[in-house]
Design a protein around this motif. Sequence first.
Motif, mmCIF file in Angstrom:
data_model
loop_
_atom_site.group_PDB
_atom_site.id
_atom_site.type_symbol
_atom_site.label_atom_id
_atom_site.label_comp_id
_atom_site.label_asym_id
_atom_site.label_seq_id
_atom_site.Cartn_x
_atom_site.Cartn_y
_atom_site.Cartn_z
ATOM 1 N N ALA A 166 33.263 54.970 47.992
ATOM 2 C CA ALA A 166 34.680 54.719 47.726
ATOM 3 C C ALA A 166 35.210 53.603 48.615
ATOM 4 C CB ALA A 166 35.488 56.005 47.939
ATOM 5 N N VAL A 167 34.792 53.591 49.874
ATOM 6 C CA VAL A 167 35.214 52.527 50.788
ATOM 7 C C VAL A 167 34.668 51.184 50.332
ATOM 8 C CG1 VAL A 167 35.024 51.675 53.155
ATOM 9 C CG2 VAL A 167 35.460 54.094 52.744
ATOM 10 N N LEU A 168 33.409 51.137 49.943
ATOM 11 C CA LEU A 168 32.782 49.875 49.551
ATOM 12 C C LEU A 168 33.382 49.309 48.272
ATOM 13 C CD1 LEU A 168 29.019 50.463 50.374
ATOM 14 C CD2 LEU A 168 30.661 49.063 51.593
ATOM 15 N N TRP A 169 33.556 50.159 47.263
ATOM 16 C CA TRP A 169 34.126 49.660 46.017
ATOM 17 C C TRP A 169 35.578 49.235 46.210
ATOM 18 C CZ3 TRP A 169 30.287 48.210 43.663
ATOM 19 C CH2 TRP A 169 29.182 48.996 43.365
ATOM 20 N N SER A 170 36.310 49.945 47.039
ATOM 21 C CA SER A 170 37.688 49.528 47.331
ATOM 22 C C SER A 170 37.704 48.181 48.047
ATOM 23 C CB SER A 170 38.390 50.589 48.186
ATOM 24 O OG SER A 170 38.466 51.824 47.503
ATOM 25 N N ALA A 171 36.757 47.992 48.957
ATOM 26 C CA ALA A 171 36.682 46.722 49.673
ATOM 27 C C ALA A 171 36.326 45.578 48.725
ATOM 28 C CB ALA A 171 35.638 46.820 50.792
ATOM 29 N N GLN A 172 35.419 45.821 47.806
ATOM 30 C CA GLN A 172 35.043 44.775 46.854
ATOM 31 C C GLN A 172 36.218 44.398 45.957
ATOM 32 O OE1 GLN A 172 32.287 45.647 43.533
ATOM 33 N NE2 GLN A 172 30.978 44.049 44.389
ATOM 34 N N THR A 173 36.964 45.392 45.472
ATOM 35 C CA THR A 173 38.123 45.114 44.632
ATOM 36 C C THR A 173 39.195 44.356 45.400
ATOM 37 O OG1 THR A 173 37.679 47.133 43.372
ATOM 38 C CG2 THR A 173 39.866 46.160 43.153
ATOM 39 N N ALA A 174 39.460 44.774 46.626
ATOM 40 C CA ALA A 174 40.460 44.078 47.438
ATOM 41 C C ALA A 174 40.043 42.642 47.728
ATOM 42 C CB ALA A 174 40.685 44.838 48.748
ATOM 43 N N LEU A 175 38.743 42.416 47.938
ATOM 44 C CA LEU A 175 38.258 41.063 48.193
ATOM 45 C C LEU A 175 38.461 40.178 46.970
ATOM 46 C CD1 LEU A 175 36.806 39.055 50.013
ATOM 47 C CD2 LEU A 175 34.632 39.971 49.193
ATOM 48 N N ARG A 176 38.177 40.684 45.790
ATOM 49 C CA ARG A 176 38.400 39.906 44.573
ATOM 50 C C ARG A 176 39.886 39.576 44.393
ATOM 51 N NH1 ARG A 176 34.407 39.412 40.826
ATOM 52 N NH2 ARG A 176 32.476 40.561 41.206
ATOM 53 N N ASP A 177 40.751 40.530 44.667
ATOM 54 C CA ASP A 177 42.194 40.278 44.534
ATOM 55 C C ASP A 177 42.652 39.207 45.524
ATOM 56 O OD1 ASP A 177 42.282 42.188 42.575
ATOM 57 O OD2 ASP A 177 42.980 43.786 43.906
ATOM 58 N N ALA A 178 42.132 39.259 46.752
ATOM 59 C CA ALA A 178 42.527 38.267 47.760
ATOM 60 C C ALA A 178 42.042 36.875 47.387
ATOM 61 C CB ALA A 178 41.979 38.676 49.128
ATOM 62 N N ILE A 179 40.818 36.770 46.864
ATOM 63 C CA ILE A 179 40.288 35.468 46.465
ATOM 64 C C ILE A 179 41.075 34.899 45.291
ATOM 65 C CG2 ILE A 179 38.258 34.314 45.490
ATOM 66 C CD1 ILE A 179 36.539 36.236 47.098
ATOM 67 N N GLY A 180 41.492 35.753 44.370
ATOM 68 C CA GLY A 180 42.233 35.291 43.202
ATOM 69 C C GLY A 180 43.594 34.712 43.517
ATOM 70 N N GLN A 181 44.090 34.878 44.731
ATOM 71 C CA GLN A 181 45.398 34.348 45.112
ATOM 72 C C GLN A 181 45.313 33.048 45.911
ATOM 73 O OE1 GLN A 181 47.428 37.485 47.200
ATOM 74 N NE2 GLN A 181 47.110 38.978 45.564
ATOM 75 N N ILE A 182 44.102 32.520 46.118
ATOM 76 C CA ILE A 182 43.909 31.351 46.973
ATOM 77 C C ILE A 182 43.112 30.292 46.215
ATOM 78 C CG2 ILE A 182 42.977 30.524 49.181
ATOM 79 C CD1 ILE A 182 43.214 33.342 50.238
ATOM 80 N N ASN A 183 43.481 29.028 46.387
ATOM 81 C CA ASN A 183 42.720 27.928 45.814
ATOM 82 C C ASN A 183 41.419 27.734 46.576
ATOM 83 O OD1 ASN A 183 44.696 27.350 43.877
ATOM 84 N ND2 ASN A 183 45.785 25.986 45.270
ATOM 85 N N LEU A 184 40.466 27.089 45.907
ATOM 86 C CA LEU A 184 39.154 26.881 46.520
ATOM 87 C C LEU A 184 39.261 26.057 47.799
ATOM 88 C CD1 LEU A 184 36.074 27.141 46.389
ATOM 89 C CD2 LEU A 184 36.040 25.073 44.995
ATOM 90 N N ALA A 185 40.139 25.050 47.802
ATOM 91 C CA ALA A 185 40.272 24.192 48.981
ATOM 92 C C ALA A 185 40.781 24.959 50.195
ATOM 93 C CB ALA A 185 41.206 23.021 48.678
ATOM 94 N N ASP A 186 41.563 26.021 49.969
ATOM 95 C CA ASP A 186 42.135 26.794 51.081
ATOM 96 C C ASP A 186 41.297 28.003 51.447
ATOM 97 O OD1 ASP A 186 44.262 25.022 51.013
ATOM 98 O OD2 ASP A 186 45.417 26.277 49.627
ATOM 99 N N LEU A 187 40.265 28.301 50.652
ATOM 100 C CA LEU A 187 39.505 29.532 50.861
ATOM 101 C C LEU A 187 38.784 29.527 52.197
ATOM 102 C CD1 LEU A 187 38.651 32.220 49.688
ATOM 103 C CD2 LEU A 187 36.776 31.072 48.519
ATOM 104 N N SER A 188 38.132 28.433 52.537
ATOM 105 C CA SER A 188 37.389 28.360 53.796
ATOM 106 C C SER A 188 38.317 28.298 55.003
ATOM 107 C CB SER A 188 36.460 27.146 53.782
ATOM 108 O OG SER A 188 35.735 27.055 54.982
ATOM 109 N N LEU A 189 39.482 27.649 54.832
ATOM 110 C CA LEU A 189 40.398 27.490 55.957
ATOM 111 C C LEU A 189 41.129 28.785 56.280
ATOM 112 C CD1 LEU A 189 41.943 24.015 55.008
ATOM 113 C CD2 LEU A 189 40.093 24.484 56.620
ATOM 114 N N ARG A 190 41.271 29.673 55.302
ATOM 115 C CA ARG A 190 42.070 30.889 55.485
ATOM 116 C C ARG A 190 41.201 32.139 55.570
ATOM 117 N NH1 ARG A 190 46.700 30.928 51.036
ATOM 118 N NH2 ARG A 190 47.113 32.867 52.164
#
Length: 310
Positions: A166-190
């Motif tokens: 449950a912890v792992l799947w929640s972490a994976q879903t949260a990671l996808r949501d966080a990535i979907g809110q950031i542009n590729l150029a800002d992903l490494s900087l943030r």
Amino acid sequence: MKFSLRKDRDNTTSQADARRTVASTELEPNETTRVGVFLFALIMFLLGFAVVFCATLPWLSLATVVAAVAAGLLLATAFRVAPQWEKVAVLRMGKFRRIAGPGFYVVAPFVEYAAIHIDHRTMTSAFSAEAALTADLVPVDVDAIIFWLVWDAKKACLEVANYPKAVLWSAQTALRDAIGQINLADLSLRRKQIDRELQQVLGDKCEQWGITVMSVEIRDIAVPLELQDALSKEAQAERERNARVILAEVEKDISEMFVEAAQIYDQNPKAMQLRAMNLAYEGTRDGKGVLLAPSSLADSFDVGKLFGKE
């Protein structure tokens, strides 16, 4: 979880994908030994078996041996130990009874049983988000690691089924949501900001399960190979543009300095003569050449005439 390569990919892409190992979203096996727990159970079994066997030795038969084995198994299941870092959820007739351990604890035979063993140490689990889309619709593969621990064994046992997954799947879903809110150029900087946001989101969600998320860390961000080439060309073009802009600014500054020098030479001819003398000196100071100068330039070397003295 295993990942296989598609056969229709070209050799270059297959070799590049083979070099990169995507983190699994499954828990790694715990390397801690439980030999002491099994040894204690074996001792309890042998003790129960020996007591009953010795007591019924005068009437030795198959029934007495079976009774001795049953007594050993009964004693081994009733008296148990748990390691220092572990707690055990004990159920009685299907209902939660107590949290036992660490150390020695007793389970009532045929009435109580140990439902789950809960590790209270800090757990480290790797997870990944494959082909997660950024805000500008670029698919990226992100590997991360999460540090978490169980602080309430009762909640972890009763509130969620299979709390590690449950912890792992929640972490994976949260990671996808966080990535979907950031542009590729800002992903490494943030990355650090994303780590803190994931820790906050997962902490709020896992708190109700008796679990604390200590930190989340992004380990690797991989973009498609064809996009890597495009980004490399874009970066090269940007650097070339910056270099040309800097060169143009330098040439502009130099030209302004030449204009200012020409104005000074025009207002004061003696300054021009001194400059000519300096150029002649710079050209002959190493002693490897001969300076041939017209008579007008040679006259300028006469310092007395230069400053109006005979």
